[in-house]
Write a protein that holds these residues in place. Structure first.
Motif, PDB file in Angstrom:
ATOM      1  N   ARG A 181       0.834  -1.216   0.074  1.00  0.00           N
ATOM      2  CA  ARG A 181      -0.002   0.076   0.070  1.00  0.00           C
ATOM      3  C   ARG A 181       0.752   1.375  -0.044  1.00  0.00           C
ATOM      4  NH1 ARG A 181      -2.428  -0.111   4.860  1.00  0.00           N
ATOM      5  NH2 ARG A 181      -3.313   1.911   4.446  1.00  0.00           N
ATOM      6  N   LEU A 182       1.979   1.075   0.696  1.00  0.00           N
ATOM      7  CA  LEU A 182       2.785   2.270   0.824  1.00  0.00           C
ATOM      8  C   LEU A 182       3.535   2.658  -0.600  1.00  0.00           C
ATOM      9  CD1 LEU A 182       4.229   4.611   2.344  1.00  0.00           C
ATOM     10  CD2 LEU A 182       6.106   2.655   3.014  1.00  0.00           C
ATOM     11  N   ILE A 183       3.957   1.525  -1.090  1.00  0.00           N
ATOM     12  CA  ILE A 183       4.714   1.662  -2.492  1.00  0.00           C
ATOM     13  C   ILE A 183       3.648   2.185  -3.339  1.00  0.00           C
ATOM     14  CG2 ILE A 183       5.424   0.309  -4.654  1.00  0.00           C
ATOM     15  CD1 ILE A 183       7.502   0.721  -2.229  1.00  0.00           C
ATOM     16  N   SER A 184       2.481   1.715  -3.430  1.00  0.00           N
ATOM     17  CA  SER A 184       1.201   2.347  -4.240  1.00  0.00           C
ATOM     18  C   SER A 184       0.819   3.572  -4.179  1.00  0.00           C
ATOM     19  CB  SER A 184       0.042   1.394  -4.207  1.00  0.00           C
ATOM     20  OG  SER A 184       0.107  -0.095  -4.380  1.00  0.00           O
ATOM     21  N   SER A 185       0.904   3.962  -3.001  1.00  0.00           N
ATOM     22  CA  SER A 185       0.463   5.326  -2.802  1.00  0.00           C
ATOM     23  C   SER A 185       1.557   6.508  -3.151  1.00  0.00           C
ATOM     24  CB  SER A 185       0.005   5.958  -1.401  1.00  0.00           C
ATOM     25  OG  SER A 185       1.334   5.665  -0.461  1.00  0.00           O
ATOM     26  N   ASN A 186       2.924   6.071  -3.137  1.00  0.00           N
ATOM     27  CA  ASN A 186       3.974   6.822  -3.607  1.00  0.00           C
ATOM     28  C   ASN A 186       4.066   6.786  -4.961  1.00  0.00           C
ATOM     29  OD1 ASN A 186       5.971   7.972  -1.177  1.00  0.00           O
ATOM     30  ND2 ASN A 186       4.676   6.177  -0.406  1.00  0.00           N
ATOM     31  N   ALA A 187       4.002   5.586  -5.543  1.00  0.00           N
ATOM     32  CA  ALA A 187       3.737   5.685  -7.063  1.00  0.00           C
ATOM     33  C   ALA A 187       2.887   6.238  -7.661  1.00  0.00           C
ATOM     34  CB  ALA A 187       3.659   4.039  -7.559  1.00  0.00           C
ATOM     35  N   LYS A 188       1.631   6.261  -7.156  1.00  0.00           N
ATOM     36  CA  LYS A 188       0.680   7.135  -7.622  1.00  0.00           C
ATOM     37  C   LYS A 188       1.113   8.818  -7.782  1.00  0.00           C
ATOM     38  CE  LYS A 188      -3.255   4.072  -6.955  1.00  0.00           C
ATOM     39  NZ  LYS A 188      -4.482   3.716  -6.292  1.00  0.00           N
ATOM     40  N   ALA A 189       1.557   8.982  -6.500  1.00  0.00           N
ATOM     41  CA  ALA A 189       2.211  10.514  -6.428  1.00  0.00           C
ATOM     42  C   ALA A 189       3.168  10.896  -7.359  1.00  0.00           C
ATOM     43  CB  ALA A 189       2.750  10.712  -4.919  1.00  0.00           C
ATOM     44  N   ASP A 193       2.782  13.793 -10.144  1.00  0.00           N
ATOM     45  CA  ASP A 193       3.769  14.867 -10.366  1.00  0.00           C
ATOM     46  C   ASP A 193       4.067  14.945 -11.619  1.00  0.00           C
ATOM     47  OD1 ASP A 193       3.879  15.206  -7.641  1.00  0.00           O
ATOM     48  OD2 ASP A 193       5.775  14.216  -7.114  1.00  0.00           O
ATOM     49  N   ASN A 194       3.983  13.790 -12.423  1.00  0.00           N
ATOM     50  CA  ASN A 194       4.478  13.900 -13.969  1.00  0.00           C
ATOM     51  C   ASN A 194       3.242  13.873 -14.791  1.00  0.00           C
ATOM     52  OD1 ASN A 194       7.586  13.218 -14.115  1.00  0.00           O
ATOM     53  ND2 ASN A 194       6.855  12.082 -12.465  1.00  0.00           N
TER      54      ASN A 194
END
Length: 409
Positions: A181-189, A193-194
């Motif tokens: 879940r942590l990886i997912s939320s940061n990857a969505k960020a 950003d892009n």
């Protein structure tokens, strides 16, 4: 009110619009209601009679059951201490996981009873009735309504505090799935950003650093959640990032003000060494653990970010390949038709006939190539292009304009 700053000894401003009250509603009342409403829609549609369970063959079921038991244990401690602030926080965090991870990730299993069976229904039923027992002291009215409607029992307030003795907490699973879940939320960020919308597929994601072994069993979840074709892991974080020493000057200045100049100069030259006890040797001085951070900075040209604790980094391949662009158009089209279904007030199980018109060849090609995927997602039994569409609804897909209509068949 029980989750307001008042119980922390603070103030609560009550505005005319009632925004503070609405905030509490958004955090707890609505999420609990949404979970219940989702369950009843699909359980009633398939005439499912759910039951309480303690285990399941599905990893997401086992995760949410473990989190339920974990919530019960933490909530018991908080309530015994009369720590209402902690109790409400725990409930809000669990409801976030329930709605925005478990239910969202399990939707397909509720849509396809014949294919997946009743385990998802049984799991969600188990969570809801026991959650109602736990939140009854905090939200007495909604917990009473939901509990009575699900069970037919007289009152949730006549029930004992749940034991959940048969549910075993799977701590390794919790650790792994929380990391997913942590990886997912940061990857969505990183996507945000892009300016890369979630429905646009990307070629790959690389995760490098500590704990990446936790992801191995969940590549499929990550690929689906983040809409990437491939997930790769690398234990050596220095393959993608460089370590950067961040000195917390306010803290260091209080203790070692006379050495600040040489400490900062040494930090810029990377002249420092981590000690075995977690402290840092620099410029003849020793910095305490709380006086510095080791941060990760991505190498030039990479698109991604470090995790908040700087133990790992995420990098996305943001190259827009032609095939991925077409698939993204197909996903955008699915989203548009799903919105059309809602506008027309179709039942969740209604099968439809689709008629489409577009003059954009690129969009038409994308829709044609992904025809089977589109039909499966929107429950379409037929699908055709036409020169004219009655009761047309228009929406933009890529650079083109698409007209469509849907009818129940």
């Amino acid at each position: 009110m029980v989750s307001s700053p008042i119980l922390r000894g603070g103030n609560l401003s009550i505005d005319k619009e009632g925004k503070e009250i609405q905030k509490s509603t958004r955090k707890a009342i609505l999420p609990l209601w949404n979970a219940y409403y989702f369950f009843t829609i699909y359980a009633n549609a398939d005439e499912v009679k759910a039951k309480e369970i303690s285990c399941s063959s599905d990893v997401l079921d086992m995760y949410i059951l473990s989190k339920l038991k974990e919530l019960k244990e933490k909530l018991t401690v908080a309530m015994d201490k009369h720590d209402i602030v902690e109790a409400t926080t725990l409930v809000e965090e669990f409801l976030e996981i329930l709605n925005n991870w478990y239910i969202r990730r399990s939707r397909q299993r509720f849509w396809s009873l014949k294919e997946f069976g009743c385990e998802a229904f049984d799991t969600l039923y188990t969570v809801l009735i026991n959650l109602c027992k736990m939140v009854a002291p905090l939200a007495p009215m909604i917990s009473e309504f939901i509990y009575r409607n699900l069970t037919g029992n007289e009152s949730v307030h006549l029930e004992n505090w749940p034991e959940l003795a048969e549910i075993q907490i799977d701590n390794p699973l919790i650790s792994k799935m929380d990391f997913v879940r942590l990886i997912s939320s940061n990857a969505k960020a990183v996507r945000e950003d892009n300016k890369l919308r979630n429905r646009l597929p990307l070629q790959s994601m690389m995760v490098a650093g500590e704990g990446v072994d936790k992801l191995t069993d969940f590549f499929d979840i990550l690929k689906d959640e983040l809409n990437v074709k491939e997930v790769k892991v690398e234990k050596n974080v220095e393959a993608l990032a460089e370590k950067f020493l961040y000195v917390k000057t306010p803290l260091v200045g209080k203790r070692l003000s006379q050495y600040m100049k040489v400490i900062l100069a040494a930090s810029k030259l990377n002249q420092w060494e981590l000690n075995a006890d977690g402290t840092l040797a620099i410029a003849g001085q020793t910095l305490l653990k709380e006086e510095f951070e080791m941060r990760l900075v991505l190498k030039e040209g990479l698109k991604g970010q470090a995790l908040p604790d700087n133990t790992a980094v995420i990098v996305l391949d943001t190259t827009l390949y032609p095939e991925l662009i077409k698939e993204g158009m197909a996903r955008d089209f699915v989203r548009a038709i799903q919105s059309l279904r809602k506008e027309k007030d179709f039942d969740v199980s209604d099968r439809i006939a689709l008629i489409i018109k577009t003059d954009n060849e690129e969009v038409k090609q994308a829709i044609t190539e992904y025809k089977e995927y589109i039909m499966e997602q929107v429950l379409a039994l037929s699908f055709e292009f036409a020169d004219k569409v009655e009761n047309e609804n228009s929406f933009e897909i890529g650079e083109g304009l698409v007209f469509a209509d849907a009818k129940v068949v």
